[in-house]
Design a protein around this motif. Structure first.
Motif, PDB file in Angstrom:
ATOM      1  N   GLY A 133       1.063  -1.001   0.021  1.00 31.37           N
ATOM      2  CA  GLY A 133       0.011  -0.205   0.250  1.00 31.37           C
ATOM      3  C   GLY A 133       0.646   1.141  -0.187  1.00 31.37           C
ATOM      4  N   GLY A 134       2.221   1.568  -0.847  1.00 31.74           N
ATOM      5  CA  GLY A 134       2.266   2.242  -0.877  1.00 31.74           C
ATOM      6  C   GLY A 134       2.361   3.660  -1.724  1.00 31.74           C
ATOM      7  N   PRO A 135       2.906   4.848  -2.110  1.00 27.75           N
ATOM      8  CA  PRO A 135       2.195   5.680  -2.454  1.00 27.75           C
ATOM      9  C   PRO A 135       2.321   5.796  -3.576  1.00 27.75           C
ATOM     10  N   ILE A 136       1.544   4.847  -4.512  1.00 28.94           N
ATOM     11  CA  ILE A 136       1.834   4.890  -6.136  1.00 28.94           C
ATOM     12  C   ILE A 136       1.278   5.881  -7.212  1.00 28.94           C
ATOM     13  N   GLY A 137       1.707   6.304  -7.881  1.00 29.53           N
ATOM     14  CA  GLY A 137       0.546   7.078  -9.210  1.00 29.53           C
ATOM     15  C   GLY A 137       1.275   7.680 -10.027  1.00 29.53           C
ATOM     16  N   LEU A 138       0.781   8.663 -10.211  1.00 35.09           N
ATOM     17  CA  LEU A 138       1.304   9.532 -11.472  1.00 35.09           C
ATOM     18  C   LEU A 138       3.072   9.879 -11.303  1.00 35.09           C
ATOM     19  N   GLY A 139       3.787  10.642  -9.762  1.00 28.93           N
ATOM     20  CA  GLY A 139       4.405  10.277  -9.002  1.00 28.93           C
ATOM     21  C   GLY A 139       5.736   9.090 -10.068  1.00 28.93           C
ATOM     22  N   THR A 140       5.141   8.215  -9.209  1.00 27.12           N
ATOM     23  CA  THR A 140       5.509   6.690  -9.479  1.00 27.12           C
ATOM     24  C   THR A 140       6.687   6.754 -11.234  1.00 27.12           C
ATOM     25  N   ILE A 141       5.668   6.583 -12.174  1.00 21.75           N
ATOM     26  CA  ILE A 141       6.136   6.892 -13.566  1.00 21.75           C
ATOM     27  C   ILE A 141       6.961   7.988 -13.768  1.00 21.75           C
ATOM     28  N   ILE A 142       6.449   9.495 -13.659  1.00 19.63           N
ATOM     29  CA  ILE A 142       7.650  10.179 -13.758  1.00 19.63           C
ATOM     30  C   ILE A 142       8.977  10.537 -13.291  1.00 19.63           C
ATOM     31  N   VAL A 143       8.877   9.791 -11.986  1.00 14.38           N
ATOM     32  CA  VAL A 143      10.489   9.333 -11.509  1.00 14.38           C
ATOM     33  C   VAL A 143      11.180   8.477 -12.418  1.00 14.38           C
TER      34      VAL A 143
END
Length: 201
Positions: A165-175
């Motif tokens: 349940g970690g914070p996966i989102g748009l930022g994950t793809i960008i990073v």
């Protein structure tokens, strides 16, 4: 030796500040950082503690994959990074970005600093973070290309981050896709700066 250590520590401080900004951006952190946040939320302990624990596990895995002795000195690197991340997350505890644009700005600042930190600490040629070593271990053992090995490591972390349940989102793809090119952008400049500084005095 002292100059090398200073460059190394400055790099790790910048890197950990960047990681902390991506976490507080609330748009999704890098896969490994999201895993550490997820473990912290689900199990307890600080994010920095999980950076250390996951790092220890990776040191053992890397040693097995490369059929080498464990890189014991990397323990110092992950201990410092974990401690610095906890410090920065505490310092940033009042920063709660609101609105997509502000969140994106914090994420991009974090990604840029994270990349700059990596390009800086690598110059000192001290033990690397076990995540970076995993990439090399996968390349050695499975004959992957560097980019394939990097993406395999990120995919493993991504799956584990989703499980915890970690914070996966748009930022994950960008990073995930943005850090590599930015490191390449900063690396020659930091290399020149390091070389110049080491030859002074």
């Amino acid at each position: 030796m002292l100059k090398r250590a200073v460059f190394y520590l400055i790099g790790l401080l910048i890197l950990s500040f960047g990681v902390s900004l991506t976490i507080v951006s609330d748009l999704g952190a890098g896969a490994w950082d999201a895993l550490n946040v997820g473990l912290s939320i689900r199990i307890g302990l600080t994010v920095g503690s999980w950076v250390f624990i996951v790092g220890i596990i990776l040191i053992v895995v890397n040693a097995f994959l490369r059929k080498h002795k464990p890189d014991y000195l990397a323990v110092i690197t992950i201990f410092l990074v974990g401690s610095f991340i906890d410090f920065w997350l505490y310092m940033l505890s009042n920063l709660e970005p609101t609105g997509f644009l502000f969140k994106l700005l914090v994420l991009l600042a974090g990604m840029t600093l994270l990349s700059l930190g990596i390009a800086t600490y690598l110059q000192a040629k001290f033990p690397v973070i076990p995540i970076d070593n995993l990439m090399l271990a996968l390349q050695d053992r499975l004959g992957f290309k560097l980019m394939t090995a990097k993406m395999t490591g990120e995919l493993i972390a991504l799956v584990l981050a989703l499980i915890f349940g970690g914070p996966i989102g748009l930022g994950t793809i960008i990073v995930t896709f943005g850090v590599g090119p930015i490191i390449q952008l900063f690396f020659p400049t930091m290399e020149k700066l390091y070389g110049k500084w080491m030859h002074e005095g």
